[in-house]
Design a protein around this motif. Structure first.
Motif, short mmCIF file in Angstrom:
data_model
loop_
_atom_site.label_atom_id
_atom_site.label_comp_id
_atom_site.label_asym_id
_atom_site.label_seq_id
_atom_site.Cartn_x
_atom_site.Cartn_y
_atom_site.Cartn_z
N VAL A 43 0.70 -1.32 -0.47
CA VAL A 43 -0.02 0.03 -0.04
C VAL A 43 0.69 1.24 -0.35
O VAL A 43 0.84 2.22 -0.61
N ARG A 44 1.89 1.21 -0.06
CA ARG A 44 3.25 2.63 0.49
C ARG A 44 3.14 2.66 -0.69
O ARG A 44 3.69 3.69 -0.68
N ALA A 45 3.43 2.27 -2.10
CA ALA A 45 3.72 2.58 -3.26
C ALA A 45 2.10 3.59 -3.89
O ALA A 45 2.75 4.20 -4.46
N ALA A 46 1.01 3.60 -3.39
CA ALA A 46 0.39 4.84 -4.08
C ALA A 46 -0.34 5.26 -2.98
O ALA A 46 -0.76 6.39 -3.37
N VAL A 47 0.89 5.46 -1.29
CA VAL A 47 1.19 7.24 -0.90
C VAL A 47 1.53 7.88 -1.34
O VAL A 47 2.62 7.55 -2.07
N ASN A 48 1.26 9.25 -1.58
CA ASN A 48 1.81 10.12 -2.08
C ASN A 48 2.55 10.88 -1.26
O ASN A 48 1.58 11.97 0.07
N THR A 49 3.17 11.16 -0.53
CA THR A 49 4.56 11.44 0.92
C THR A 49 5.32 12.57 0.67
O THR A 49 5.43 13.85 1.81
N GLY A 50 4.56 13.31 -0.44
CA GLY A 50 5.66 14.79 -0.55
C GLY A 50 6.49 15.08 -1.38
O GLY A 50 7.31 15.92 -2.15
N ALA A 51 7.14 13.73 -0.80
CA ALA A 51 8.74 13.12 -1.64
C ALA A 51 8.23 12.83 -3.34
O ALA A 51 7.44 12.69 -3.65
#
Length: 112
Positions: A43-51
């Motif tokens: 799921v972390r691949a689909a998260v926009n962390t701002g980086a």
């Protein structure tokens, strides 16, 4: 045109995650329909962390019409909220995954 589902449980940047995205790209280029379903650490691949987005390939796939889903509970368990998802990524539960896997015209290629 065939329809394929790929499950991705590996964290972004791992060999399995990269292999799954490359497989999706190749199948898509052959004119097929692709759905990606991110579970567990995937799921972390689909998260926009701002980086800077780790996977420009995932963005390219999304822009080309690949459908992407993220498992809601796995996202929550990793401390992320719905609002952090990349555009065009849907938050769903396991019921939707089972429906996708059971759909008559969809073949599951694997879990990475």
């Amino acid at each position: 045109m065939a329809s394929y589902l790929i499950l991705i449980s590996s964290a972004p940047g791992t060999k399995n995650s990269e292999r799954a995205l490359s497989l999706a790209e190749g199948v898509k280029q052959d004119g097929n329909s692709i759905t990606l379903f991110f579970i567990q650490d995937g799921v972390r691949a689909a998260v926009n962390t701002g980086a800077v987005q780790e996977s420009t390939l995932l963005n390219k796939l999304i822009d080309s019409g690949v459908i992407c889903y993220v498992h809601d509970e796995d996202l929550m368990l990793r401390g992320f909220e719905r609002g952090l998802l990349l555009p065009k990524v849907a938050l769903v539960g396991y019921n939707e995954l089972v429906e996708l896997m059971a759909a008559e015209s969809v073949s599951t290629l694997g879990a990475f």
